[in-house]
Write a protein that holds these residues in place. Structure first.
Motif, mmCIF file in Angstrom:
data_model
loop_
_atom_site.group_PDB
_atom_site.id
_atom_site.type_symbol
_atom_site.label_atom_id
_atom_site.label_comp_id
_atom_site.label_asym_id
_atom_site.label_seq_id
_atom_site.Cartn_x
_atom_site.Cartn_y
_atom_site.Cartn_z
ATOM 1 N N ARG A 191 0.871 -1.198 0.058
ATOM 2 C CA ARG A 191 -0.082 0.055 -0.194
ATOM 3 C C ARG A 191 0.879 1.209 0.040
ATOM 4 O O ARG A 191 2.013 0.998 0.227
ATOM 5 N N LEU A 192 0.404 2.439 -0.463
ATOM 6 C CA LEU A 192 0.782 3.721 -0.039
ATOM 7 C C LEU A 192 0.339 4.083 1.413
ATOM 8 O O LEU A 192 -1.083 4.468 1.305
ATOM 9 N N ALA A 193 1.347 4.673 2.014
ATOM 10 C CA ALA A 193 0.897 5.065 3.454
ATOM 11 C C ALA A 193 1.177 6.810 3.458
ATOM 12 O O ALA A 193 2.158 7.177 3.163
ATOM 13 N N ARG A 194 0.028 7.488 3.577
ATOM 14 C CA ARG A 194 0.317 8.764 3.644
ATOM 15 C C ARG A 194 0.136 9.427 4.974
ATOM 16 O O ARG A 194 -0.941 9.246 5.534
ATOM 17 N N SER A 195 0.945 10.395 5.416
ATOM 18 C CA SER A 195 0.752 10.993 6.714
ATOM 19 C C SER A 195 1.508 12.385 6.684
ATOM 20 O O SER A 195 2.719 12.437 6.190
ATOM 21 N N ALA A 196 1.009 13.500 7.357
ATOM 22 C CA ALA A 196 1.757 14.822 7.319
ATOM 23 C C ALA A 196 2.309 15.136 5.987
ATOM 24 O O ALA A 196 3.448 15.643 6.006
ATOM 25 N N LEU B 157 5.908 3.710 0.579
ATOM 26 C CA LEU B 157 5.619 2.454 0.214
ATOM 27 C C LEU B 157 5.537 1.590 1.550
ATOM 28 O O LEU B 157 6.642 1.628 2.328
ATOM 29 N N ALA B 158 4.491 1.027 1.905
ATOM 30 C CA ALA B 158 4.365 0.065 3.061
ATOM 31 C C ALA B 158 4.007 -1.231 2.534
ATOM 32 O O ALA B 158 3.149 -1.465 1.543
ATOM 33 N N VAL C 230 6.787 -2.772 7.031
ATOM 34 C CA VAL C 230 7.945 -2.070 6.111
ATOM 35 C C VAL C 230 7.547 -0.638 5.798
ATOM 36 O O VAL C 230 6.472 -0.760 4.988
ATOM 37 N N ALA C 231 7.969 0.522 5.913
ATOM 38 C CA ALA C 231 7.610 1.654 5.344
ATOM 39 C C ALA C 231 8.870 2.437 4.736
ATOM 40 O O ALA C 231 9.702 3.036 5.475
ATOM 41 N N LEU C 232 8.851 2.702 3.372
ATOM 42 C CA LEU C 232 9.795 3.146 2.849
ATOM 43 C C LEU C 232 9.595 4.503 2.362
ATOM 44 O O LEU C 232 8.603 4.722 1.256
ATOM 45 N N PRO C 233 10.071 5.784 2.667
ATOM 46 C CA PRO C 233 9.746 6.923 2.202
ATOM 47 C C PRO C 233 9.994 7.202 0.746
ATOM 48 O O PRO C 233 10.965 6.628 0.328
ATOM 49 N N GLY D 210 0.652 -6.186 -5.992
ATOM 50 C CA GLY D 210 -0.429 -5.101 -5.312
ATOM 51 C C GLY D 210 -0.710 -4.061 -6.245
ATOM 52 O O GLY D 210 0.177 -3.991 -7.193
ATOM 53 N N VAL D 211 -1.861 -3.128 -5.941
ATOM 54 C CA VAL D 211 -2.154 -2.136 -6.752
ATOM 55 C C VAL D 211 -2.132 -1.052 -5.559
ATOM 56 O O VAL D 211 -2.792 -0.974 -4.572
ATOM 57 N N LEU D 212 -1.424 -0.050 -6.111
ATOM 58 C CA LEU D 212 -1.104 1.173 -5.342
ATOM 59 C C LEU D 212 -2.185 2.305 -5.653
ATOM 60 O O LEU D 212 -2.073 2.658 -6.791
ATOM 61 N N ARG D 213 -2.820 2.934 -4.689
ATOM 62 C CA ARG D 213 -3.673 3.910 -4.993
ATOM 63 C C ARG D 213 -3.487 5.280 -4.166
ATOM 64 O O ARG D 213 -2.783 5.102 -2.936
#
Length: 267
Positions: free
Chosen positions: A175-180, A185-186, A229-232, A264-267
């Protein structure tokens, strides 16, 4: 006898050929140590600053959290395996003063007792700068003036393995994790077996010849069965990464063997 300049050149070339951690003016290579079969190894330090610097070397215990952070183990809460690794790992020297651009070898080994149970044992080697003594300055009205000096350190894992250990890994929930205002990429990285896994992440998209993203040094240590895992991502990459992707987890070495793969499919 081999000239000192020749030794320094060879060590510097070794550091350039493998990943290195850096903090302040200190470079450390390799970024992790794995000891198996009773054989020792070497870690190379290099002071890339302009003045001599002194570093103290020590061992400490850290545990990985499900978010991938490494937290120091509180004294008195050590497990039997953690106590054992502190007793078995040896290293020398324990304090070095490095002239500028003068590499130094640290010898690292492990005394593995025959009765030690099979398994993976891990400590973290800390290379910490020792600040120069600063003179105390007496101000005319304020009294004693105190100067704060930042202390830099580099930490690398030292892993001792005994026995025929194996591990597998799997990727899920890409997934794409969005914050602040930032995007990462998570995904969830799970592990099974009796040792840790360590490798690099590669992301590809159909129709694109080269990987669109790569990251190295991704681990799941043996105390965890899974971590996030969360990669900026740079903003320009995050904006174009949506859609179907393939995420691969590969061995972080010359062969680069595949450990795990998922789509996966990233949105």
């Amino acid at each position: 006898m081999i000239p000192t300049r020749t030794i320094a050149f060879a060590l510097a070339a070794t550091m350039l050929a493998q990943p290195a951690h850096a903090a302040g003016d200190l470079l450390v290579a390799p970024t992790r140590v794995v000891l198996e079969g009773g054989r020792g190894t070497e870690v190379i330090l290099n002071n890339v600053g302009n003045t001599p610097a002194t570093y103290r070397i020590s061992l400490e215990l850290r545990r990985m959290t499900p978010e991938g952070r490494l937290e120091e183990v509180v004294t008195g809460t050590e497990s039997a395996k953690e106590k054992a690794v502190l007793a078995m790992v040896s290293y020398a020297p324990r304090r070095v003063t490095l002239p500028p651009n003068q590499p130094q070898v640290i010898r690292v080994g492990a005394r593995i007792a025959p009765e030690l149970p099979d398994g993976e044992y891990r400590a973290h080697m800390l290379f910490r700068a020792v600040p120069d003594a600063q003179p105390v300055v007496n101000g005319p009205r304020e009294g004693v003036s105190i100067a704060l000096t930042p202390i830099y350190g580099v930490t690398i894992p030292v892993i001792v393995r005994k026995g025929a250990l194996k591990a597998t890994a799997a990727i899920s929930n890409i997934r794409l994790a969005r914050s602040a205002g930032e995007t990462a990429l998570a995904f969830d990285l799970s592990r099974s077996g009796d040792r840790s896994v360590y490798g690099r992440v590669r992301v590809t998209k159909a129709g694109v010849a080269k990987p669109v993203y790569e990251a190295r040094g991704i681990a799941v240590y043996a105390e965890l069965s899974a971590r996030t895992v969360a990669l900026p991502l740079p903003p320009e990459l995050a904006a174009t990464l949506t859609g179907p992707v393939t995420v691969q987890y590969l061995e972080d070495n010359d062969t680069g063997g595949l450990i795990a793969e998922a789509q996966g499919v990233l949105r």
